[in-house]
Write a protein that holds these residues in place. Structure first.
Motif, PDB file in Angstrom:
ATOM      1  N   LEU A 250     -73.326  80.692  75.696  1.00 37.93           N
ATOM      2  CA  LEU A 250     -73.393  81.957  76.336  1.00 37.93           C
ATOM      3  C   LEU A 250     -75.270  82.265  75.022  1.00 37.93           C
ATOM      4  N   LEU A 251     -75.036  81.860  74.056  1.00 35.62           N
ATOM      5  CA  LEU A 251     -76.879  81.921  73.412  1.00 35.62           C
ATOM      6  C   LEU A 251     -77.586  80.981  73.768  1.00 35.62           C
ATOM      7  N   PRO A 252     -77.349  79.324  74.176  1.00 36.48           N
ATOM      8  CA  PRO A 252     -78.391  78.592  74.842  1.00 36.48           C
ATOM      9  C   PRO A 252     -78.186  78.897  76.062  1.00 36.48           C
ATOM     10  N   LEU A 253     -77.366  80.473  77.262  1.00 34.19           N
ATOM     11  CA  LEU A 253     -77.561  80.604  78.466  1.00 34.19           C
ATOM     12  C   LEU A 253     -78.829  81.770  78.328  1.00 34.19           C
ATOM     13  N   PHE A 254     -77.957  82.764  77.861  1.00 36.09           N
ATOM     14  CA  PHE A 254     -78.491  83.734  77.212  1.00 36.09           C
ATOM     15  C   PHE A 254     -80.824  83.021  76.997  1.00 36.09           C
ATOM     16  N   ALA A 255     -80.228  82.770  76.204  1.00 35.01           N
ATOM     17  CA  ALA A 255     -82.248  81.952  75.254  1.00 35.01           C
ATOM     18  C   ALA A 255     -82.843  81.885  76.720  1.00 35.01           C
ATOM     19  N   SER A 256     -82.231  80.930  77.553  1.00 33.78           N
ATOM     20  CA  SER A 256     -82.731  80.273  78.958  1.00 33.78           C
ATOM     21  C   SER A 256     -83.370  81.144  79.500  1.00 33.78           C
ATOM     22  N   ALA A 257     -82.181  82.379  80.144  1.00 36.37           N
ATOM     23  CA  ALA A 257     -82.689  82.993  81.065  1.00 36.37           C
ATOM     24  C   ALA A 257     -83.936  83.667  80.621  1.00 36.37           C
ATOM     25  N   ILE A 258     -83.501  84.294  79.108  1.00 33.74           N
ATOM     26  CA  ILE A 258     -85.057  85.349  78.425  1.00 33.74           C
ATOM     27  C   ILE A 258     -86.302  84.526  78.134  1.00 33.74           C
ATOM     28  N   SER A 281     -84.749  67.500  71.250  1.00 32.03           N
ATOM     29  CA  SER A 281     -85.998  66.552  70.644  1.00 32.03           C
ATOM     30  C   SER A 281     -86.114  67.407  68.600  1.00 32.03           C
ATOM     31  N   PHE A 282     -85.220  68.572  68.792  1.00 27.47           N
ATOM     32  CA  PHE A 282     -84.955  69.313  67.595  1.00 27.47           C
ATOM     33  C   PHE A 282     -84.338  68.746  66.405  1.00 27.47           C
ATOM     34  N   THR A 283     -83.000  68.014  67.366  1.00 28.61           N
ATOM     35  CA  THR A 283     -82.153  66.937  66.257  1.00 28.61           C
ATOM     36  C   THR A 283     -82.150  65.801  67.060  1.00 28.61           C
ATOM     37  N   PHE A 284     -83.195  65.126  67.280  1.00 25.72           N
ATOM     38  CA  PHE A 284     -83.008  63.703  67.191  1.00 25.72           C
ATOM     39  C   PHE A 284     -83.668  62.691  66.230  1.00 25.72           C
ATOM     40  N   ALA A 285     -83.160  61.676  66.167  1.00 26.78           N
ATOM     41  CA  ALA A 285     -83.531  60.943  64.658  1.00 26.78           C
ATOM     42  C   ALA A 285     -85.282  60.109  65.431  1.00 26.78           C
ATOM     43  N   TYR A 286     -85.293  60.217  64.586  1.00 22.20           N
ATOM     44  CA  TYR A 286     -87.032  60.138  65.257  1.00 22.20           C
ATOM     45  C   TYR A 286     -87.157  57.918  63.891  1.00 22.20           C
ATOM     46  N   ARG A 287     -86.591  57.960  63.699  1.00 23.35           N
ATOM     47  CA  ARG A 287     -86.249  57.023  62.685  1.00 23.35           C
ATOM     48  C   ARG A 287     -87.035  55.532  63.973  1.00 23.35           C
ATOM     49  N   PRO A 300     -89.727  54.442  58.224  1.00 25.98           N
ATOM     50  CA  PRO A 300     -89.163  55.865  57.406  1.00 25.98           C
ATOM     51  C   PRO A 300     -88.393  55.054  56.794  1.00 25.98           C
ATOM     52  N   ASP A 301     -87.654  55.874  55.755  1.00 25.52           N
ATOM     53  CA  ASP A 301     -86.752  55.338  55.322  1.00 25.52           C
ATOM     54  C   ASP A 301     -85.500  56.280  55.340  1.00 25.52           C
ATOM     55  N   GLY A 302     -85.493  58.018  55.809  1.00 24.17           N
ATOM     56  CA  GLY A 302     -84.188  58.776  56.214  1.00 24.17           C
ATOM     57  C   GLY A 302     -84.833  58.156  57.602  1.00 24.17           C
ATOM     58  N   LEU A 303     -83.821  59.368  58.585  1.00 27.37           N
ATOM     59  CA  LEU A 303     -83.665  59.874  59.683  1.00 27.37           C
ATOM     60  C   LEU A 303     -84.787  60.442  60.724  1.00 27.37           C
ATOM     61  N   VAL A 304     -85.365  60.923  59.547  1.00 27.41           N
ATOM     62  CA  VAL A 304     -86.330  62.077  60.246  1.00 27.41           C
ATOM     63  C   VAL A 304     -85.822  62.467  61.658  1.00 27.41           C
ATOM     64  N   GLN A 305     -85.526  63.346  61.079  1.00 26.48           N
ATOM     65  CA  GLN A 305     -85.391  64.118  62.232  1.00 26.48           C
ATOM     66  C   GLN A 305     -84.491  65.648  61.501  1.00 26.48           C
ATOM     67  N   LEU A 306     -84.899  66.313  62.561  1.00 26.69           N
ATOM     68  CA  LEU A 306     -86.031  68.047  62.344  1.00 26.69           C
ATOM     69  C   LEU A 306     -84.925  68.973  61.392  1.00 26.69           C
ATOM     70  N   LEU A 307     -83.676  68.562  62.274  1.00 22.38           N
ATOM     71  CA  LEU A 307     -82.451  69.843  62.125  1.00 22.38           C
ATOM     72  C   LEU A 307     -81.029  68.836  62.393  1.00 22.38           C
ATOM     73  N   SER A 308     -80.119  69.175  62.042  1.00 20.30           N
ATOM     74  CA  SER A 308     -79.276  68.525  61.867  1.00 20.30           C
ATOM     75  C   SER A 308     -78.351  69.511  63.181  1.00 20.30           C
ATOM     76  N   THR A 309     -77.486  67.698  64.182  1.00 20.95           N
ATOM     77  CA  THR A 309     -76.821  68.080  65.431  1.00 20.95           C
ATOM     78  C   THR A 309     -76.143  69.807  64.781  1.00 20.95           C
ATOM     79  N   ASP A 310     -75.683  70.091  63.872  1.00 26.73           N
ATOM     80  CA  ASP A 310     -74.194  71.019  64.192  1.00 26.73           C
ATOM     81  C   ASP A 310     -75.519  72.439  64.151  1.00 26.73           C
ATOM     82  N   TYR A 311     -77.120  72.581  64.003  1.00 26.65           N
ATOM     83  CA  TYR A 311     -77.656  73.535  63.586  1.00 26.65           C
ATOM     84  C   TYR A 311     -78.453  73.091  65.637  1.00 26.65           C
ATOM     85  N   LYS A 312     -77.712  72.762  66.143  1.00 27.36           N
ATOM     86  CA  LYS A 312     -78.583  73.049  67.402  1.00 27.36           C
ATOM     87  C   LYS A 312     -78.645  74.349  68.258  1.00 27.36           C
TER      88      LYS A 312
END
Lengths: 337, 437
Positions: A250-258, A281-287, A300-312
Motif C-alpha cells: 500500500l505504501l509504495p502504491l500511494f507513494a507512486s500515485a502521489i 537502485s537504492f538497494t542494489f549492491a554496486y560492487r 571496492p571491498d564493501g557491497l557498495v549498497q546504499l541501503l539494505s533491502t530490508d529498508y526498501k
C-alpha cells in the motif's frame, strides 16, 4: 570494452529488468488508486486488499484449470484465469460500493469518512482472503520459467555476465503496456471515458451537462477492480502470493500515485516507475558493477549498497516526503491541495 | 468528569462481561484481558485526542506504540559494557554526524531560498555526503557490537533504570517522531497525514526489526525487569502462602492473579491521569479552539488561529499518549518483539475502538478500548463455537468442516471490519456520543 558490456549486462539483469517489471506492477496498482481518487475523491486504503482478493480468485480458478489439465503451454495458466478473477473482483467491489460507499456519497460526507470506511472494507477483505486461502505463501506460476536464462545468454553473447528474463517479467511488462494503452484509449476516445474525465475535473459542471454520476462511479469501480486484479496477479506471479504483502505494498502504491500527482493517470504510471527504480537502485549492491568499470585492484571491498533491502519501503517513503515538501501536487500536478 | 446513567450502565455491562469471563473461563484470563483493556483504552485516548478533538487521521499508531516499546528496552535493560567499548564511540560519532548533516541540509535549504532547482539538489547532495561519512563510522561499530555474545546480548543495552521511567521516555520518543512527521505532512490535504503516518510506522518497525545493535531486532529482548513482584518469589514467601490458604486458593493461582492485579492498578492510575488531563484539556478554552478548528478550519483561520501549528500540537500530544501505552505494553509483556507489531492489531484495531466508543468523547474512547479488546480476545472462542455449531451436521473428516474450523481465527478480522462499517454507518457518533455544547 568487454568489461563495459559486462557491466551493462549486469546492470540490466539486476536493475533494469526487475525495475521494469516491478514498476509496471506498481503503475497498474497506482492507476487504480488514482482513478478512485479522481472520481470518488478519497484515498482507498482497501486497494491493496482488492488486489489480494483478485489474485486469490485468479489462483483458485488457476488451480481448478490445472486440475483439469487446461493450460497455455509455455505461458502461465493464470492468464486464462485472470478474466474470471477480475469478474469476481468487479462483483465484490461493486457490492462494497453499493453497501458502503454509496451511502456516504448520498450524505456528501467528507473524504476522511470515506477513508475510514475504506479501512473497514480493508479489514473485511483481508479477513475474507485469509479465511478462504489462508495466510500462507502460495505459488501458482507454471509453464516456462524463463524467456532467456543466464546460461543461454552467456552462450549467445560470449560475455561473463548472464542476463535472465523470467517469463513472468516479460508478461508483466507486455500486459501493462496493453492495459495502459486500452485505458488511455478508453479515457480519451470513448464517450464514457470523456464523461469520466469531465466528472473528475469539475463535478458540478459535469452534472450540469447531464453526465450520470452513478454510471461514472460504476465504471470507475469496474476499472479499479480489473486493474487491481491484473496488478495483484502479475505481482503474485512474479514473486509469490502472500496475503500480508498486499498490505505492505500500500505504501509504495500511494507513494507512486502521489509522486505522479493524485488523480492523474499518466502521473500514476510515471510515479510507479520512479518508485520502482529508486527502490531497486537504492538497494542494489554496486560492487561487481564497479569492479568491471574501475581498473584492476581498485575494486571496492564493501557491497557498495546504499541501503539494505530490508529498508526498501523507506525509499518510497523518503521520495514521498521529498515530493510532499517540494511539490505536494506531484510531478504531473494532480488535484490541487 | 460526569457520567450519565446510560453511560454508567454501559460501563457496568462491560464489567459484568469481564466478571462472566472470570466465572466461566478463569479469573487469571479475566485479569489478563483487563490489563490489555487498560492499555488499549490509553491508546484509544491518544487516537481520540487526534481524531476526536482535531479530526486528524493517524494511520501509524503501530509505529508510535513500537517506539514506546523501544523505550522500555532502552531504559530497563542493563548496559552491555563490552558492546559499548567495542562500538559505542562509533555509534555516537555517526549519530553526531547524522545530526550535523540534518542541520547542514536544513541550513542549505533555508539559505538557498529562491534559487529554484539548485536548492533541492544542493540539499540532497549535502544529505548524501553526510550519509556516507556517517556510514564509515557506523558500519564497523555495528559489526563490533553485534558480535559481542550474539546469542545473549549483541546490542548496546540500556540504562538499567526502573522500567516505569520508560513510560515517560516512550511518550517523549513517540512525540519526537510525531513532530517530524507532522511538520512534513500537516497543512497539506488530510489524506497526506494518513499516508505519511502509515509510511513512518512501517519504517519504524523495519528499523526495530533490522537494527540489532539497538534492541536485538527480531532476536527480541526478553526478561525485562518488572515493576511488580515475580510469581515465583510470591509463591516462596511465607505470608503469601498463608494468605492463599486463608482464601482457599493454591499459591500458584493466587500469585498469578496478584501479579496481574498489581499491573492493573498501575495501569489504572496512568489511565485515570491521562483521562483526567484529556477531560480538562477538552473542556478548556484550548479544547474549544480545537473543536472550532475541526468543525470549520476556514472560519477558525479567519479568527486568527494558526491551524497548522495547533494541528501539530495536538498530533504530537496524541502520539505521546500512544507512546506511553506502547511502553506499558512492553512492560506488561516483559519482552520486546518487533515482529509482533502488525498494523491490523496496533493501528486499525485502535481505530475501531475510537469509532465504536464515540469519537470526540474520552469516556467513549475508554469504553471502546475495553469493549473492542474484549471481543478481539473472545472473538476466537466465539467464532470457533459458531463454526462448530454450523458444521455440526458434517462428518468429522469433512474437508470443508476442517477448513472452516481452522479458519475461524481469521473471523476476527472480518468481525472488526464489519463492526467498524456498521457503527460508521448507523451510529457514527459511537456508543457514548460527543457532548453537544
Amino acid at each position: 570494452m568487454e568489461d563495459i558490456l559486462n557491466a551493462i549486462v549486469l546492470m540490466t539483469n539486476f536493475l533494469i529488468v526487475p525495475g521494469l517489471a516491478y514498476g509496471s506492477q506498481l503503475a497498474l496498482g497506482a492507476l487504480g488508486i488514482t482513478l478512485v481518487y479522481g472520481i470518488l475523491r478519497f484515498s482507498n486504503f482497501a486497494h491493496g486488499e482488492t488486489m489480494a482478493f483478485g489474485t486469490m480468485m485468479t489462483i483458485l480458478v488457476t488451480w481448478f484449470l490445472q486440475a483439469h489439465g487446461i493450460g497455455l503451454g509455455p505461458l502461465p495458466t493464470a492468464l486464462i484465469a485472470l478474466p474470471v478473477g477480475a469478474a469476481a473482483t468487479v462483483v465484490l467491489v461493486l457490492l462494497t460500493d453499493k453497501w458502503v460507499y454509496c451511502f456516504y456519497r448520498r450524505q456528501k460526507s467528507p473524504p476522511v469518512i470515506f477513508l475510514i470506511a475504506s479501512i473497514g472494507v480493508m479489514f473485511l477483505m483481508n479477513g475474507i482472503v485469509r479465511f478462504i486461502i489462508g495466510p500462507k505463501d502460495q505459488v501458482f506460476t507454471d509453464g516456462e520459467r524463463f524467456i532467456i536464462t543466464a546460461g543461454e545468454f552467456k552462450q549467445l553473447s560470449g560475455l561473463r555476465e548472464g542476463l535472465a528474463i523470467k517469463t513472468t517479467q516479460g508478461i508483466t511488462v507486455i500486459t501493462a503496456i496493453v492495459v495502459v494503452a486500452a485505458l488511455f484509449w478508453f479515457l480519451n476516445k470513448t464517450r464514457t471515458g470523456k464523461s469520466m474525465r469531465a466528472y473528475s475535473d469539475n463535478e458540478d459542471l459535469a452534472l450540469l451537462s447531464g453526465i450520470n454520476p452513478d454510471r461514472v462511479v460504476m465504471v470507475a469501480w469496474i476499472f479499479t477492480a480489473v486493474l487491481a486484479t491484473i496488478a495483484g496477479t502479475l505481482y503474485g506471479l512474479d514473486k509469490s502470493f502472500k496475503p500480508f504483502v498486499y498490505l505492505q505494498i500500500l505504501l509504495p502504491l500511494f507513494a507512486s500515485a502521489i509522486v505522479g500527482g493524485l488523480g492523474n493517470p499518466l502521473g500514476a504510471i510515471a510515479g510507479g516507475f520512479v518508485i520502482a527504480f529508486s527502490e531497486v537502485s537504492f538497494t542494489f549492491a554496486y560492487r561487481k558493477f564497479l569492479a568491471y568499470l574501475v581498473p584492476d585492484g581498485w575494486a571496492p571491498d564493501g557491497l557498495v549498497q546504499l541501503l539494505s533491502t530490508d529498508y526498501k519501503f523507506a525509499v518510497s517513503f523518503v521520495i514521498l516526503v521529498l515530493v510532499l515538501l517540494v511539490k505536494p501536487t506531484g510531478i504531473f500536478s494532480g488535484k490541487s491541495l | 468528569m460526569t457520567l450519565s446513567l446510560r453511560n454508567t450502565g454501559l460501563f457496568a455491562v462491560m464489567a459484568l462481561m469481564i466478571v462472566l469471563v472470570g466465572v466461566m473461563q478463569s479469573w487469571s484470563l479475566a485479569f489478563a484481558i483487563v490489563n490489555l483493556c487498560l492499555i488499549s483504552a490509553i491508546m484509544a485516548l491518544g487516537v481520540n485526542i487526534q481524531w476526536g478533538y482535531a479530526g486528524l487521521l493517524n494511520v501509524g499508531v503501530m509505529g508510535f506504540a513500537a517506539l514506546g516499546g523501544l523505550a522500555g528496552v532502552l531504559i530497563s535493560t542493563e548496559p552491555v559494557a563490552e558492546a559499548w567499548s567495542a562500538g559505542g564511540t562509533g555509534i555516537i560519532i555517526s549519530l553526531i554526524i547524522a545530526v550535523i548533516t540534518i542541520a547542514m541540509a536544513t541550513l542549505v535549504y533555508t539559505r538557498l531560498k529562491g534559487t529554484g532547482k539548485m536548492r533541492i539538489w544542493a540539499t540532497i547532495l549535502v544529505a548524501f555526503i553526510g550519509y556516507f561519512i556517517a556510514r564509515i563510522f557506523f558500519e564497523p561499530a555495528v559489526e563490533a557490537i553485534e558480535s559481542v555474545e550474539p546469542a545473549r546480548t549483541g546490542f548496546l543495552g540500556g540504562f538499567g533504570l526502573p522500567i516505569i521511567l520508560a513510560w515517560i521516555v516512550g511518550g517523549v520518543l513517540a512525540a519526537g517522531a510525531a513532530w517530524v512527521v507532522g511538520k512534513i505532512s500537516l497543512g497539506l490535504r488530510s489524506d497526506y497525514l494518513a499516508i505519511a503516518t502509515l509510511g513512518i510506522s512501517e519504517i519504524i518497525v523495519a528499523i526495530l526489526k533490522n537494527e540489532d545493535w539497538l534492541a536485538r531486532g527480531v532476536k527480541n529482548v526478553s526478561g525485562l525487569p518488572r515493576p511488580v513482584p515475580y510469581e515465583i518469589d510470591l509463591q516462596r514467601s511465607e505470608w503469601f502462602q498463608g494468605w492463599a490458604t486463608s482464601l482457599g486458593a493454591t499459591p500458584v493461582e493466587l500469585s498469578s492473579i496478584f501479579v496481574k492485579l498489581s499491573y492493573a492498578s498501575l495501569f489504572a492510575v496512568v489511565l485515570l491521569i491521562v483521562l483526567w488531563l484529556s477531560e480538562r484539556a477538552l473542556n478548556s478554552p484550548w479544547g474549544r479552539m480545537m473543536r472550532a478548528i475541526r468543525d470549520n478550519e476556514t472560519a477558525a483561520n479567519a479568527m486568527g488561529k494558526d491551524v497548522t501549528a495547533r494541528h501539530l500540537q495536538v498530533f504530537v500530544l496524541g502520539c505521546a499518549v500512544i507512546g506511553v501505552a506502547g511502553a506499558m505494553l512492553t512492560t506488561l509483556d516483559g519482552q520486546f518483539t518487533p515482529a509482533s507489531y502488525q498494523p491490523l492489531r496496533f493501528t486499525f484495531l485502535i481505530w475501531v475502538m475510537v469509532i465504536v466508543g464515540g469519537s470526540g468523547n474520552n469516556w467513549g474512547a475508554v469504553l471502546g478500548g475495553f469493549l473492542i479488546w474484549f471481543f478481539w480476545i473472545e472473538a476466537e472462542p466465539i467464532g470457533l463455537w459458531l463454526m462448530d455449531v454450523i458444521t455440526a451436521g458434517m462428518a468429522e473428516d469433512n474437508p470443508l468442516r476442517i477448513h472452516l474450523l481452522e479458519s475461524a481465527a481469521h473471523m476476527r478480522l472480518m468481525t472488526m471490519g464489519l463492526i467498524l462499517l456498521l457503527v460508521l454507518r448507523f451510529t457514527p457518533q459511537g456508543l457514548i456520543p460527543e457532548r453537544r455544547r
